[in-house]
Design an enzyme around this catalytic site. Structure first.
Site, PDB file in Angstrom:
ATOM      1  N   ASP A 236       0.812  -1.226   0.000  1.00  0.00           N
ATOM      2  CA  ASP A 236       0.000   0.000   0.000  1.00  0.00           C
ATOM      3  C   ASP A 236       0.844   1.274   0.000  1.00  0.00           C
ATOM      4  O   ASP A 236       0.599   2.188   0.800  1.00  0.00           O
ATOM      5  CB  ASP A 236      -0.930   0.039   1.221  1.00  0.00           C
ATOM      6  CG  ASP A 236      -1.663  -1.263   1.465  1.00  0.00           C
ATOM      7  OD1 ASP A 236      -1.940  -1.974   0.479  1.00  0.00           O
ATOM      8  OD2 ASP A 236      -1.973  -1.568   2.623  1.00  0.00           O
TER       9      ASP A 236
ATOM     10  N   GLU B 107     -11.077  -0.847  -3.382  1.00  0.00           N
ATOM     11  CA  GLU B 107     -10.371  -0.094  -2.345  1.00  0.00           C
ATOM     12  C   GLU B 107      -9.241   0.708  -2.993  1.00  0.00           C
ATOM     13  O   GLU B 107      -9.089   0.737  -4.218  1.00  0.00           O
ATOM     14  CB  GLU B 107      -9.807  -1.054  -1.292  1.00  0.00           C
ATOM     15  CG  GLU B 107      -8.822  -2.063  -1.861  1.00  0.00           C
ATOM     16  CD  GLU B 107      -8.478  -3.177  -0.884  1.00  0.00           C
ATOM     17  OE1 GLU B 107      -9.214  -3.356   0.101  1.00  0.00           O
ATOM     18  OE2 GLU B 107      -7.475  -3.868  -1.124  1.00  0.00           O
TER      19      GLU B 107
END
Length: 345
Positions: free
Chosen positions: A44, A226
């Site tokens: 991420d 997401e």
């Protein structure tokens, strides 16, 4: 005469001993970043230029109960990286007990605001993940910390989550702050297949309501799961997100183009996905434009091959190119990474 003969003999011996031996040289510094960018499991990644350096803030990729801190990495050139350990952890943000996730960073007035998810907050209606006997993920959401330097020390800006409620059924995780040309700070976030958009107030303690009185608008595009991200190029707003499942090979990055940071966002297609010759599970990315250039980079995580570990994810960087019409070409994953791109004062 004897002295001269002795010197000549010594010189001949030295010459014979060194003949054929390669001269000693200092190894040249690396000119390519290589992938992954550094050792260890990290996912991420959020990339930004802060205080004259490139910075990447990733998630420490491990079991949720071990995700109790965030490291950061800085570089002058995208090739040589310095690790800054535990720029944020649960000793600073005391309401986080697990799953410190997906940092996002933005500078304002000489201070650095670091947004993060905490606790993988759940609610009873999601029967797959809510455990009534385990209160760790009953409270949490998106938090924010602040520092005078990108490396910290950071302090908890609010002492509680900035967002702890499931507006429009979006899980409060995976946040991204985007500053528009007029200075407005837009705030995208959301898991569980839902993406919300709000406007941060001046001191980042809350949100400015939209004209209809709502704090957040649902801007979920087709396929969204997401990891939202936005950038501006040539007057076009590029909205990007991750699709598929983060634990498997279906993970990928898709995007839309719009004339406004508020959309509408019509899905164009995917530009990063698994390549079984390089890596799988590629996604949850960010984008970098090297200042003063039209050079663009995608920073993302992927799973090396062979690898069946859920949390075995590494941070990588590759070039991102555009077609003549402004659409994005497919990003090619490499082991070489990118060439050095030093920042100039």
């Amino acid at each position: 005469m004897t002295h001269r003969i002795l010197l000549a003999s010594i010189s001949l011996i030295v010459l014979l001993c060194t003949c054929g031996r390669a001269p000693r040289t200092t190894p040249a510094p690396p000119t390519m970043s290589g992938n992954p960018l550094w050792e260890g499991w990290y996912a991420d990644p959020e990339v930004a230029v802060l205080d004259g350096q490139y910075w990447i803030f990733p998630t420490y990729s491990a079991a949720f109960e071990d995700q109790l801190f965030l490291d950061a990495f800085s570089s002058p050139d995208l090739v040589n990286w310095t690790k800054h350990e535990r720029v944020l952890d649960t000793s600073i943000v005391k309401w986080v007990r697990q799953a410190m996730w997906a940092p996002a960073v933005i500078e304002k007035d000489g201070r650095y605001f670091l947004f993060f998810g905490g606790n993988d907050v759940q609610r009873p209606s999601r029967t797959c993940c809510y455990d009534p006997d385990n209160d760790i993920n009953h409270y949490g959401g998106i938090g924010v910390a602040v520092a005078d330097d990108p490396a910290g020390p950071y302090v908890d800006h609010l002492g509680e989550p900035l967002i702890d409620t499931f507006y429009h059924n979006a899980q409060p995780i995976d946040q991204f702050a985007f500053r528009d040309t007029d200075g407005t700070d837009y705030f995208f976030y959301g898991g569980w297949g839902k993406c919300n958009l709000g406007i941060l107030n001046d001191n980042y303690t809350g949100f400015v309501p939209w004209e209809d009185g709502e704090l957040f608008h649902d801007v979920t595009p087709e396929g969204y799961v997401e990891g939202p991200f936005m950038f501006l190029r040539g007057g076009t707003y590029y909205f990007m997100w991750s699709e598929g499942g983060w634990t498997n090979d279906s993970y990928r990055v898709a995007y839309a183009m719009a004339d406004s940071p508020t959309g509408p966002f019509e899905r164009i297609g995917t530009i990063l996905e698994a390549d079984t010759t390089v890596a799988t599970g590629a996604g949850h990315h960010s984008v970098l434009n090297a200042p003063g250039t039209d050079d663009w980079y995608m920073v993302y995580h992927r799973r090396p091959i062979p690898n069946k570990g859920r949390d075995h994810r590494v941070t990588c960087i590759d070039r991102m190119y555009f077609n003549a019409d402004g659409t994005i070409k497919e990003v090619v994953m490499t082991d070489e990474g990118v060439a050095a791109q030093p920042l100039t004062p």
